[in-house]
Design an enzyme around this catalytic site. Sequence first.
Site, PDB file in Angstrom:
ATOM      1  N   HIS A 147       0.634  -1.330  -0.085  1.00 14.38           N
ATOM      2  CA  HIS A 147      -0.029  -0.102  -0.041  1.00 14.38           C
ATOM      3  C   HIS A 147       0.835   1.223   0.181  1.00 14.38           C
ATOM      4  O   HIS A 147       1.984   1.241   0.332  1.00 14.38           O
ATOM      5  CB  HIS A 147      -0.972  -0.019   1.146  1.00 14.38           C
ATOM      6  CG  HIS A 147      -0.423  -0.218   2.411  1.00 14.38           C
ATOM      7  ND1 HIS A 147       0.016  -1.332   3.045  1.00 14.38           N
ATOM      8  CD2 HIS A 147      -0.313   0.667   3.378  1.00 14.38           C
ATOM      9  CE1 HIS A 147       0.686  -1.341   4.302  1.00 14.38           C
ATOM     10  NE2 HIS A 147       0.338   0.117   4.625  1.00 14.38           N
TER      11      HIS A 147
ATOM     12  N   HIS B  20       0.865   5.350   1.201  1.00  9.92           N
ATOM     13  CA  HIS B  20       0.293   6.145   2.105  1.00  9.92           C
ATOM     14  C   HIS B  20       0.066   7.724   0.993  1.00  9.92           C
ATOM     15  O   HIS B  20       1.199   7.808   0.725  1.00  9.92           O
ATOM     16  CB  HIS B  20       0.878   6.446   3.381  1.00  9.92           C
ATOM     17  CG  HIS B  20       0.843   5.535   4.224  1.00  9.92           C
ATOM     18  ND1 HIS B  20      -0.355   5.140   5.080  1.00  9.92           N
ATOM     19  CD2 HIS B  20       1.321   4.306   4.316  1.00  9.92           C
ATOM     20  CE1 HIS B  20       0.096   4.149   5.739  1.00  9.92           C
ATOM     21  NE2 HIS B  20       1.008   3.406   5.194  1.00  9.92           N
TER      22      HIS B  20
END
Length: 128
Positions: A99, A101
């Site tokens: 992922h 951010h």
Amino acid sequence: MAESRDTCPFCSIDPKRWIASSDAAIAFLDGFPIAEHHTLVIPQRHVASLFDLDVSEQAEVWRLASEVRHRLADEFGIEAFNIGVNDGVPAGQTVLHAHVHVIPRVTGDSDDPRGGIRWVIPDKARYW
């Protein structure tokens, strides 16, 4: 040990929480935000590292991260961002689904924002 798709908290995100998506990536607000509108962009395929993705999937994650950044800037007038990836447990990754951010920053949210992501290792952050 990597989480399986069955136990991964990101793989079970309700599509109603998605704020943007494509065939290869999804964006949703972080469940534990460090700033208002803190967003995560994940690949739809469950992998621990962005570098486990093929080049086209990596490109799509970054394209969606760019779209999210531009949307946040346009909709909320945000002028600055930290964009970050924790790649591996020693780097601070706690959910083992790759992922990115996208963290909005505003003037005054930190006494001294210089160094940005360098503060992940505080003793080495201040280089000026």
